[in-house]
Design a protein around this motif. Structure first.
Motif, mmCIF file in Angstrom:
data_model
loop_
_atom_site.group_PDB
_atom_site.id
_atom_site.type_symbol
_atom_site.label_atom_id
_atom_site.label_comp_id
_atom_site.label_asym_id
_atom_site.label_seq_id
_atom_site.Cartn_x
_atom_site.Cartn_y
_atom_site.Cartn_z
ATOM 1 N N GLY A 46 0.820 -1.207 0.000
ATOM 2 C CA GLY A 46 0.000 0.000 0.000
ATOM 3 C C GLY A 46 0.852 1.254 0.000
ATOM 4 O O GLY A 46 0.421 2.312 -0.438
ATOM 5 N N ASP A 47 2.064 1.144 0.539
ATOM 6 C CA ASP A 47 2.981 2.285 0.576
ATOM 7 C C ASP A 47 4.252 1.892 -0.171
ATOM 8 O O ASP A 47 5.119 1.211 0.377
ATOM 9 C CB ASP A 47 3.284 2.651 2.037
ATOM 10 N N PRO A 48 4.356 2.307 -1.447
ATOM 11 C CA PRO A 48 5.484 1.857 -2.272
ATOM 12 C C PRO A 48 6.835 2.286 -1.718
ATOM 13 O O PRO A 48 7.853 1.632 -1.968
ATOM 14 C CB PRO A 48 5.217 2.498 -3.638
ATOM 15 N N GLU A 49 6.856 3.364 -0.931
ATOM 16 C CA GLU A 49 8.122 3.863 -0.412
ATOM 17 C C GLU A 49 8.716 2.940 0.648
ATOM 18 O O GLU A 49 9.924 2.732 0.712
ATOM 19 C CB GLU A 49 7.892 5.252 0.188
ATOM 20 N N THR A 50 7.833 2.359 1.482
ATOM 21 C CA THR A 50 8.308 1.512 2.585
ATOM 22 C C THR A 50 8.078 0.031 2.332
ATOM 23 O O THR A 50 8.661 -0.808 3.014
ATOM 24 C CB THR A 50 7.575 1.887 3.886
ATOM 25 N N GLY A 51 7.176 -0.314 1.379
ATOM 26 C CA GLY A 51 6.858 -1.712 1.131
ATOM 27 C C GLY A 51 5.866 -2.291 2.125
ATOM 28 O O GLY A 51 5.673 -3.504 2.191
ATOM 29 N N VAL B 27 0.543 2.557 -6.329
ATOM 30 C CA VAL B 27 0.172 1.664 -5.221
ATOM 31 C C VAL B 27 -0.173 0.272 -5.753
ATOM 32 O O VAL B 27 -1.218 0.097 -6.383
ATOM 33 C CB VAL B 27 -1.018 2.242 -4.415
ATOM 34 N N PRO B 28 0.698 -0.730 -5.510
ATOM 35 C CA PRO B 28 0.453 -2.062 -6.072
ATOM 36 C C PRO B 28 -0.914 -2.656 -5.718
ATOM 37 O O PRO B 28 -1.540 -3.294 -6.567
ATOM 38 C CB PRO B 28 1.593 -2.903 -5.472
ATOM 39 N N TYR B 29 -1.366 -2.474 -4.481
ATOM 40 C CA TYR B 29 -2.623 -3.128 -4.068
ATOM 41 C C TYR B 29 -3.841 -2.573 -4.822
ATOM 42 O O TYR B 29 -4.799 -3.294 -5.071
ATOM 43 C CB TYR B 29 -2.834 -2.990 -2.550
ATOM 44 N N ILE B 30 -3.784 -1.294 -5.207
ATOM 45 C CA ILE B 30 -4.869 -0.707 -5.999
ATOM 46 C C ILE B 30 -4.900 -1.378 -7.375
ATOM 47 O O ILE B 30 -5.963 -1.712 -7.904
ATOM 48 C CB ILE B 30 -4.689 0.819 -6.129
ATOM 49 N N GLN B 31 -3.708 -1.628 -7.917
ATOM 50 C CA GLN B 31 -3.603 -2.312 -9.217
ATOM 51 C C GLN B 31 -4.084 -3.759 -9.097
ATOM 52 O O GLN B 31 -4.770 -4.272 -9.971
ATOM 53 C CB GLN B 31 -2.148 -2.306 -9.723
ATOM 54 N N PHE B 32 -3.705 -4.407 -7.997
ATOM 55 C CA PHE B 32 -4.076 -5.808 -7.763
ATOM 56 C C PHE B 32 -5.601 -5.968 -7.767
ATOM 57 O O PHE B 32 -6.129 -6.929 -8.330
ATOM 58 C CB PHE B 32 -3.482 -6.276 -6.430
ATOM 59 N N LEU B 33 -6.301 -5.030 -7.142
ATOM 60 C CA LEU B 33 -7.763 -5.117 -7.087
ATOM 61 C C LEU B 33 -8.417 -4.576 -8.357
ATOM 62 O O LEU B 33 -9.624 -4.712 -8.537
ATOM 63 C CB LEU B 33 -8.295 -4.352 -5.865
ATOM 64 N N GLY B 34 -7.637 -3.947 -9.222
ATOM 65 C CA GLY B 34 -8.158 -3.419 -10.484
ATOM 66 C C GLY B 34 -8.959 -2.132 -10.332
ATOM 67 O O GLY B 34 -9.769 -1.788 -11.189
ATOM 68 N N ILE B 35 -8.728 -1.415 -9.231
ATOM 69 C CA ILE B 35 -9.497 -0.193 -8.963
ATOM 70 C C ILE B 35 -8.960 0.975 -9.806
ATOM 71 O O ILE B 35 -7.747 1.173 -9.906
ATOM 72 C CB ILE B 35 -9.445 0.173 -7.465
#
Lengths: 140, 169
Positions: A46-51, B27-35
């Motif tokens: 959720g936070d690309p900077e910290t992982g 934000v990877p998780y936003i991409q993962f959910l396709g939002i």
């Protein structure tokens, strides 16, 4: 609960598509208690900077774990659905570590199951998040 | 006194869309959910297109409460960041959001999030909008609601508190 019944429950629960997509594993099931693990995955950041994992992924794990605890209560005849769920985030989960969620259904009526849960990373004395929720009790 | 010419509309849209894209795509998780986010002026609508992996109950079928929760939380955080950054986006002060390599501003952090599940989520697209009730220097309070076919029949709503990132340069 017989080991056989717990095993069938685990198969059923781990086959839930969203739980599968997040790699959730059922560790404990029965008598109103449930425990799940969710491995670290860069797709859940959720936070690309910290992982650090996104709060939403932790919420999904909490919802799953609390709902499963409600389902596992001996007084729950059938299915369940979340009525409400509150999550408190105490601290960011340490990147790279598996998250473990534990929940207990501490009270159940004919229509409502009351559940609380917590999520831990590698440091079990220092929870990442806690949850409180109510779940519907549905006839079989 | 001569008034300065208004900015061409394409330039305004390009700047705002680049800012939104920088905020969401990192934000990877936003991409993962396709939002994704639909923007009209400063109004954002989160869109979570239906996908098999969002299912929680295969028998009904219904969306997983966790997927709905994540969708609401993502919409709240992006909505809050968007309103926090809006003035800087408009003034052009945020180079990072205009496509340069400068680091993105930090995102707000969730303190707590309380969800009401109102109806079962159907196997189709879901939409959500956040309303920033209060945004202070340190804390913010955000309400967010999600619907599918009918906005007057929300599937879930949530309210949450957030710690605002420090913005001292």
């Amino acid at each position: 609960m017989t080991p056989d019944k717990a095993k069938r429950a685990a198969q059923f629960i781990e086959a839930v598509p969203h739980a599968k997509a997040l790699g959730m594993k059922l560790v404990k099931f029965g008598d109103g208690e449930a425990e799940f693990t969710m491995g670290y995955d860069i797709r859940f950041i959720g936070d690309p900077e910290t992982g650090v994992i996104h709060g939403g992924a932790v919420s999904a794990l909490m919802d799953m774990c609390c709902g499963t605890a409600a389902l596992s209560h001996p007084d729950n005849p059938g299915g369940t659905a979340t009525i409400d769920l509150r999550i408190d985030y105490m601290r960011p989960a340490t990147p790279g570590q598996t998250i473990t969620a534990k929940a207990e259904c501490y009270h159940i009526t004919r229509s409502v199951a009351f559940v609380r849960g917590r999520a831990m990373d590698g440091d079990p004395d220092n929870p990442v998040a806690t949850a409180t929720g109510t779940f519907s009790v549905e006839a079989k | 006194m001569a008034r300065s010419q208004p900015e061409p509309v394409q330039q305004v849209k390009k700047r705002r869309d680049a800012a939104l894209n920088a905020l969401v795509s990192g934000v990877p998780y936003i991409q993962f959910l396709g939002i994704t986010f639909d923007r009209r002026g400063d109004e954002l609508t989160g869109v979570m297109p239906f996908d098999e992996k969002l299912i929680g109950n295969p028998l009904l079928p219904a969306l997983h409460g966790g997927a709905t929760a994540a969708f609401l939380e993502v919409t709240a955080i992006i909505g809050l960041s968007w309103s926090m950054l809006w003035d800087d986006i408009e003034s052009g002060a945020l180079e990072a959001l205009a496509g340069s390599d400068a680091p993105l501003p930090k995102l707000p952090k969730t303190i707590d999030f309380t969800l009401d599940y109102l109806r079962s989520g159907l196997p189709r697209d879901a939409y959500a909008r956040a309303h920033v009730t209060r945004s202070g220097r340190r804390y913010a309070s955000v309400h967010v609601s999600a619907w599918q076919d009918n906005k007057a029949r929300p599937i879930a709503q949530a309210s949450g508190h957030f710690v605002m990132p420090r913005r001292d340069g």
